[in-house]
Design a protein around this motif. Structure first.
Motif, PDB file in Angstrom:
ATOM      1  N   ALA A 167      52.513  74.877  43.924  1.00 42.13           N
ATOM      2  CA  ALA A 167      51.247  75.314  43.326  1.00 42.13           C
ATOM      3  C   ALA A 167      50.406  74.155  42.811  1.00 42.13           C
ATOM      4  CB  ALA A 167      51.531  76.283  42.175  1.00 42.13           C
ATOM      5  N   TRP A 168      50.994  72.962  42.722  1.00 45.11           N
ATOM      6  CA  TRP A 168      50.306  71.851  42.096  1.00 45.11           C
ATOM      7  C   TRP A 168      50.057  70.711  43.066  1.00 45.11           C
ATOM      8  CZ3 TRP A 168      48.036  72.290  37.562  1.00 45.11           C
ATOM      9  CH2 TRP A 168      48.481  73.278  36.688  1.00 45.11           C
ATOM     10  N   MET A 169      49.002  69.956  42.760  1.00 43.45           N
ATOM     11  CA  MET A 169      48.717  68.733  43.493  1.00 43.45           C
ATOM     12  C   MET A 169      49.392  67.567  42.763  1.00 43.45           C
ATOM     13  SD  MET A 169      46.890  69.504  46.105  1.00 43.45           S
ATOM     14  CE  MET A 169      46.110  68.014  46.671  1.00 43.45           C
ATOM     15  N   HIS A 170      49.913  66.661  43.556  1.00 46.50           N
ATOM     16  CA  HIS A 170      50.491  65.433  43.016  1.00 46.50           C
ATOM     17  C   HIS A 170      49.637  64.279  43.512  1.00 46.50           C
ATOM     18  CE1 HIS A 170      54.456  66.904  41.447  1.00 46.50           C
ATOM     19  NE2 HIS A 170      53.953  67.977  42.031  1.00 46.50           N
ATOM     20  N   TYR A 171      49.395  63.323  42.622  1.00 47.44           N
ATOM     21  CA  TYR A 171      48.472  62.234  42.930  1.00 47.44           C
ATOM     22  C   TYR A 171      49.162  60.880  42.788  1.00 47.44           C
ATOM     23  CZ  TYR A 171      44.983  65.886  42.436  1.00 47.44           C
ATOM     24  OH  TYR A 171      44.261  67.035  42.580  1.00 47.44           O
ATOM     25  N   THR A 172      48.782  59.964  43.667  1.00 53.61           N
ATOM     26  CA  THR A 172      49.231  58.575  43.607  1.00 53.61           C
ATOM     27  C   THR A 172      48.038  57.681  43.914  1.00 53.61           C
ATOM     28  OG1 THR A 172      49.870  58.629  45.940  1.00 53.61           O
ATOM     29  CG2 THR A 172      51.624  59.023  44.318  1.00 53.61           C
ATOM     30  N   LEU A 173      48.117  56.439  43.453  1.00 50.31           N
ATOM     31  CA  LEU A 173      47.094  55.470  43.814  1.00 50.31           C
ATOM     32  C   LEU A 173      47.273  55.071  45.271  1.00 50.31           C
ATOM     33  CD1 LEU A 173      46.796  52.959  40.832  1.00 50.31           C
ATOM     34  CD2 LEU A 173      45.213  54.756  41.506  1.00 50.31           C
ATOM     35  N   ASN A 174      46.166  54.818  45.935  1.00 53.49           N
ATOM     36  CA  ASN A 174      46.179  54.325  47.305  1.00 53.49           C
ATOM     37  C   ASN A 174      46.237  52.798  47.215  1.00 53.49           C
ATOM     38  OD1 ASN A 174      45.562  53.394  49.854  1.00 53.49           O
ATOM     39  ND2 ASN A 174      43.985  54.915  50.236  1.00 53.49           N
ATOM     40  N   ASP A 175      47.423  52.253  47.459  1.00 51.01           N
ATOM     41  CA  ASP A 175      47.616  50.807  47.317  1.00 51.01           C
ATOM     42  C   ASP A 175      46.684  50.007  48.220  1.00 51.01           C
ATOM     43  OD1 ASP A 175      49.577  51.131  45.381  1.00 51.01           O
ATOM     44  OD2 ASP A 175      51.202  51.172  46.853  1.00 51.01           O
ATOM     45  N   GLU A 176      46.391  50.524  49.395  1.00 51.31           N
ATOM     46  CA  GLU A 176      45.510  49.813  50.330  1.00 51.31           C
ATOM     47  C   GLU A 176      44.111  49.633  49.744  1.00 51.31           C
ATOM     48  OE1 GLU A 176      43.575  50.702  54.644  1.00 51.31           O
ATOM     49  OE2 GLU A 176      45.717  51.084  54.446  1.00 51.31           O
ATOM     50  N   THR A 177      43.573  50.694  49.146  1.00 48.84           N
ATOM     51  CA  THR A 177      42.244  50.609  48.534  1.00 48.84           C
ATOM     52  C   THR A 177      42.272  49.690  47.322  1.00 48.84           C
ATOM     53  OG1 THR A 177      41.694  52.827  49.313  1.00 48.84           O
ATOM     54  CG2 THR A 177      40.351  51.950  47.523  1.00 48.84           C
ATOM     55  N   VAL A 178      43.322  49.772  46.527  1.00 45.46           N
ATOM     56  CA  VAL A 178      43.444  48.891  45.365  1.00 45.46           C
ATOM     57  C   VAL A 178      43.448  47.432  45.825  1.00 45.46           C
ATOM     58  CG1 VAL A 178      44.954  48.190  43.466  1.00 45.46           C
ATOM     59  CG2 VAL A 178      44.602  50.626  43.943  1.00 45.46           C
ATOM     60  N   LYS A 179      44.143  47.128  46.917  1.00 48.51           N
ATOM     61  CA  LYS A 179      44.179  45.760  47.445  1.00 48.51           C
ATOM     62  C   LYS A 179      42.798  45.328  47.935  1.00 48.51           C
ATOM     63  CE  LYS A 179      49.004  45.876  48.798  1.00 48.51           C
ATOM     64  NZ  LYS A 179      49.961  45.976  49.903  1.00 48.51           N
ATOM     65  N   LYS A 180      42.055  46.238  48.568  1.00 52.82           N
ATOM     66  CA  LYS A 180      40.707  45.904  49.038  1.00 52.82           C
ATOM     67  C   LYS A 180      39.793  45.559  47.869  1.00 52.82           C
ATOM     68  CE  LYS A 180      40.660  48.750  53.215  1.00 52.82           C
ATOM     69  NZ  LYS A 180      40.080  49.951  53.833  1.00 52.82           N
ATOM     70  N   VAL A 181      39.895  46.328  46.788  1.00 52.84           N
ATOM     71  CA  VAL A 181      39.073  46.056  45.611  1.00 52.84           C
ATOM     72  C   VAL A 181      39.466  44.711  45.009  1.00 52.84           C
ATOM     73  CG1 VAL A 181      38.512  46.825  43.262  1.00 52.84           C
ATOM     74  CG2 VAL A 181      38.634  48.485  45.129  1.00 52.84           C
TER      75      VAL A 181
END
Length: 91
Positions: free
Chosen positions: A68-82
Motif C-alpha cells: 500500500a505504500w511507496m518507498h523512496y530512495t535517492l537516485n545516486d546517478e542524479t546526485v553524482k551529476k549534480v
C-alpha cells in the motif's frame, strides 16, 4: 562538457523548497517509506505525494511501490551529476 541546462533548472527548482530539501536529507540515510517520511512533517499524505512527484519527475528520487505504500530512495546517478556540475570550473 555539454550540460543540459533545462534538466538542471528543473532539478534546482525542485530543490528550492524547504520540505523537499528535508526529504532529500532524510533519504540520504537510506530508503524510506512514505509513512515514515510523513511522521516528520505536519502535512497530509496528498501533500507528500505532490512533493514526491516533483522529486521523482526530476529524477533525484526513485519510487517503488511495496504493498500500500511507496518507498523512496535517492537516485545516486542524479546526485553524482549534480556533484559533477558543481565540481566544474564556472569561471
Amino acid at each position: 562538457m555539454e550540460k543540459d541546462y533545462a534538466d538542471f533548472a528543473l532539478l534546482f527548482k525542485a530543490l528550492a523548497d524547504e520540505t523537499r530539501l528535508k526529504i532529500i536529507d532524510m533519504l540520504s540515510c537510506g530508503e524510506l517509506c512514505a509513512c515514515d517520511i510523513l511522521k516528520y512533517f505536519n502535512i497530509t499524505q496528498p501533500t507528500l505525494s505532490y512533493h514526491m512527484k516533483i522529486l521523482t519527475d526530476c529524477e533525484i528520487v526513485h519510487a517503488d511501490r511495496q504493498g500500500a505504500w511507496m518507498h523512496y530512495t535517492l537516485n545516486d546517478e542524479t546526485v553524482k551529476k549534480v556533484s559533477a556540475y558543481w565540481g566544474q570550473d564556472h569561471k
